[in-house]
Design a protein around this motif. Structure first.
Motif, PDB file in Angstrom:
ATOM      1  N   PHE A 223       0.832  -1.207   0.000  1.00  0.00           N
ATOM      2  CA  PHE A 223       0.000   0.000   0.000  1.00  0.00           C
ATOM      3  C   PHE A 223       0.867   1.257   0.000  1.00  0.00           C
ATOM      4  O   PHE A 223       0.553   2.247  -0.666  1.00  0.00           O
ATOM      5  CB  PHE A 223      -0.919   0.007   1.226  1.00  0.00           C
ATOM      6  N   GLU A 224       1.968   1.231   0.740  1.00  0.00           N
ATOM      7  CA  GLU A 224       2.862   2.386   0.793  1.00  0.00           C
ATOM      8  C   GLU A 224       3.518   2.619  -0.564  1.00  0.00           C
ATOM      9  O   GLU A 224       3.665   3.765  -1.005  1.00  0.00           O
ATOM     10  CB  GLU A 224       3.924   2.167   1.867  1.00  0.00           C
ATOM     11  N   VAL A 274      -7.438   4.307  -7.679  1.00  0.00           N
ATOM     12  CA  VAL A 274      -7.690   2.952  -7.185  1.00  0.00           C
ATOM     13  C   VAL A 274      -8.801   2.282  -7.985  1.00  0.00           C
ATOM     14  O   VAL A 274      -8.737   1.074  -8.260  1.00  0.00           O
ATOM     15  CB  VAL A 274      -8.022   2.987  -5.678  1.00  0.00           C
ATOM     16  N   TRP A 290       3.135   0.389 -10.268  1.00  0.00           N
ATOM     17  CA  TRP A 290       2.162  -0.178  -9.322  1.00  0.00           C
ATOM     18  C   TRP A 290       1.833  -1.634  -9.612  1.00  0.00           C
ATOM     19  O   TRP A 290       0.953  -2.212  -9.007  1.00  0.00           O
ATOM     20  CB  TRP A 290       0.884   0.662  -9.289  1.00  0.00           C
ATOM     21  N   THR A 350       0.331   6.834   4.272  1.00  0.00           N
ATOM     22  CA  THR A 350      -0.407   5.790   3.562  1.00  0.00           C
ATOM     23  C   THR A 350      -1.760   5.538   4.212  1.00  0.00           C
ATOM     24  O   THR A 350      -2.784   5.387   3.525  1.00  0.00           O
ATOM     25  CB  THR A 350       0.423   4.488   3.532  1.00  0.00           C
ATOM     26  N   PHE A 354      -5.481   5.880   2.330  1.00  0.00           N
ATOM     27  CA  PHE A 354      -6.423   4.762   2.263  1.00  0.00           C
ATOM     28  C   PHE A 354      -7.668   4.987   3.110  1.00  0.00           C
ATOM     29  O   PHE A 354      -8.683   4.309   2.897  1.00  0.00           O
ATOM     30  CB  PHE A 354      -5.718   3.450   2.628  1.00  0.00           C
ATOM     31  N   ARG A 362     -10.835  -0.795   0.117  1.00  0.00           N
ATOM     32  CA  ARG A 362      -9.572  -1.201   0.766  1.00  0.00           C
ATOM     33  C   ARG A 362      -9.374  -2.709   0.662  1.00  0.00           C
ATOM     34  O   ARG A 362      -8.260  -3.185   0.411  1.00  0.00           O
ATOM     35  CB  ARG A 362      -9.548  -0.757   2.223  1.00  0.00           C
ATOM     36  N   ALA A 365      -8.299  -3.626  -2.821  1.00  0.00           N
ATOM     37  CA  ALA A 365      -6.900  -3.250  -3.043  1.00  0.00           C
ATOM     38  C   ALA A 365      -5.963  -4.240  -2.356  1.00  0.00           C
ATOM     39  O   ALA A 365      -4.918  -4.617  -2.911  1.00  0.00           O
ATOM     40  CB  ALA A 365      -6.657  -1.834  -2.537  1.00  0.00           C
ATOM     41  N   TYR A 366      -6.339  -4.667  -1.147  1.00  0.00           N
ATOM     42  CA  TYR A 366      -5.538  -5.670  -0.435  1.00  0.00           C
ATOM     43  C   TYR A 366      -5.517  -6.985  -1.210  1.00  0.00           C
ATOM     44  O   TYR A 366      -4.461  -7.625  -1.336  1.00  0.00           O
ATOM     45  CB  TYR A 366      -6.102  -5.878   0.967  1.00  0.00           C
ATOM     46  N   TYR A 369      -3.025  -6.929  -4.062  1.00  0.00           N
ATOM     47  CA  TYR A 369      -1.622  -7.096  -3.661  1.00  0.00           C
ATOM     48  C   TYR A 369      -1.427  -8.249  -2.673  1.00  0.00           C
ATOM     49  O   TYR A 369      -0.384  -8.320  -2.010  1.00  0.00           O
ATOM     50  CB  TYR A 369      -1.112  -5.798  -3.032  1.00  0.00           C
ATOM     51  N   TYR A 373       1.828  -9.231  -0.125  1.00  0.00           N
ATOM     52  CA  TYR A 373       1.744  -9.253   1.341  1.00  0.00           C
ATOM     53  C   TYR A 373       2.156 -10.616   1.883  1.00  0.00           C
ATOM     54  O   TYR A 373       2.859 -10.715   2.894  1.00  0.00           O
ATOM     55  CB  TYR A 373       0.318  -8.912   1.792  1.00  0.00           C
TER      56      TYR A 373
END
Length: 386
Positions: A223-224, A274, A290, A350, A354, A362, A365-366, A369, A373
């Motif tokens: 996210f950062e 986003v 990204w 960050t 968000f 959110r 988006a998680y 990625y 993670y």
């Protein structure tokens, strides 16, 4: 009656032999402890003698070019074990200016961290990725972001917003195309660096380098990294990203967009960005700034020797440089050349970006990625994520 002198001599000889056997056994145990540790070797003339804080010395060989099947493991029990320091060794270490073992202990700590990171990646790849060898499956597209530095036998996969500009400066110095990292402009770093990519070699040369070079990957909290990319490309003037990405993003996701916004592409909001990212029918393609690292650098396929993190960038990078035999006066630069007056993107910043999204956005988006993670063991950035 006093025992005969021959009996006394025999008893004395037995005592001497017994004491010598005990000393020899202790020494052999110390050697076996080191020999059992992958990545740590005992030799007559070691590459590096490591003095620990308690005054003990261990001979250590840092070999980051080895494959993950036998990663260097540094057992915590080594730190604090008692290995006698001879006067000669102390003299050599003092002459070299060794700081009482602090630097060497840090190297051991970093090496243990690397072992943990590679083990984590191994576990995730075993669960989610297919098997096979690099030679069987690698394509030029999969190594298109990997830079080659032949003199140091180093491969570096470029991850934008994770220190890649300064890593390219380091590669330019290592290759001899620059004398210092301090005076290389941003445009020269990215457009005239004369660095060669792995995809430019033939298949045999690609396989040979993947099998023998130190392979380096640096990552960042996903996210950062995303917020950093958004700020850099959309909150600052940009003659490429505003027209190429900004225009279609505003056109697709903004209701009642002004003529000026549609013309310039400036002013994309974080929520609009986003929305574009998560749209399976996005109006403009993916970009390396990204793109998830799991897709950009293919860590399950390329078996990286070293996994660095932006959060410990300088320590990790300098550890790599020392391990590949870089010049002693070359250290990783710590400066920001694009928008140098702007505040660096932090975890706190960050969170603020968000917080502009709702819980569903959110979570999506998680999910986007999720593999990053998982592979690189970053914690969930929000408690309501699942």
């Amino acid at each position: 009656m006093a025992p005969p002198s021959s009996l006394l001599f025999s008893l004395w000889l037995l005592m001497v032999l017994g004491a010598g056997s005990v000393l020899l056994l202790c020494h052999l145990q110390d050697v076996l402890v080191l020999q059992k540790m992958p990545g740590v070797s005992v030799a007559v003339a070691p590459d590096k003698e490591v003095m620990l804080a308690d005054g003990s010395v261990a001979s250590v060989f840092f070999d980051l070019s080895q494959q993950r099947s036998s990663p260097p493991v540094f057992d915590d029990s080594l730190v604090g074990s008692r290995h006698q320091v001879t006067k000669r060794r102390r003299k050599l270490l003092l002459k070299s200016g060794a700081p009482a073992g602090a630097e060497e202990e840090q190297q051991l700590r970093l090496a243990r961290t690397q072992d943990a990171r590679r083990s984590r990646l191994d576990e995730v790849c075993a669960l989610y990725q297919t098997g096979g060898t690099v030679e069987q499956r690698v394509s030029r597209r999969q190594v298109s972001r990997v830079y080659v530095e032949d003199r140091s036998r180093l491969l570096y996969c470029e991850v934008p917003k994770a220190g890649c500009s300064n890593w390219k400066r380091v590669l330019m110095v290592l290759s001899g195309s620059a004398t210092s990292t301090q005076h290389i402009p941003h445009d020269a770093v990215h457009y005239t660096n004369r660095l060669r990519r792995l995809e430019s070699y033939d298949h045999a040369a690609i396989a040979a380098r993947l099998g023998s070079y130190t392979k380096v990957l640096f990552v960042r909290e996903p996210f950062e990294r995303l917020v950093s990319a958004f700020r850099d490309k959309f909150e600052s003037p940009n003659s490429y990203y505003h027209p190429v990405f900004g225009r279609p993003i505003i056109s697709r996701y903004r209701t009642n967009a002004t003529r000026s916004a549609l013309h310039t592409g400036a002013g994309v909001t974080f929520r609009e960005f986003v929305q574009y990212l998560l749209d399976v029918h996005r109006p403009v393609g993916m970009d390396i700034h990204w793109e998830p690292v799991s897709q950009l650098c293919h860590p399950c396929l390329l078996h990286y020797s070293f996994i660095g993190k932006f959060e410990s960038l300088k320590d990790d990078a300098d550890f790599v440089l020392r391990s590949v035999g870089a010049p002693a006066n070359l250290s990783f630069p710590d400066f920001k050349d694009r928008n140098p007056l702007a505040e660096r993107t932090s975890s706190e910043m960050t969170q603020k970006y968000f917080s502009l999204l709702d819980a569903t956005e959110r979570q999506k988006a998680y999910d986007f990625y999720y593999m990053d993670y998982l592979m690189f063991n970053y914690p969930k950035p929000f408690k309501d994520l699942h």
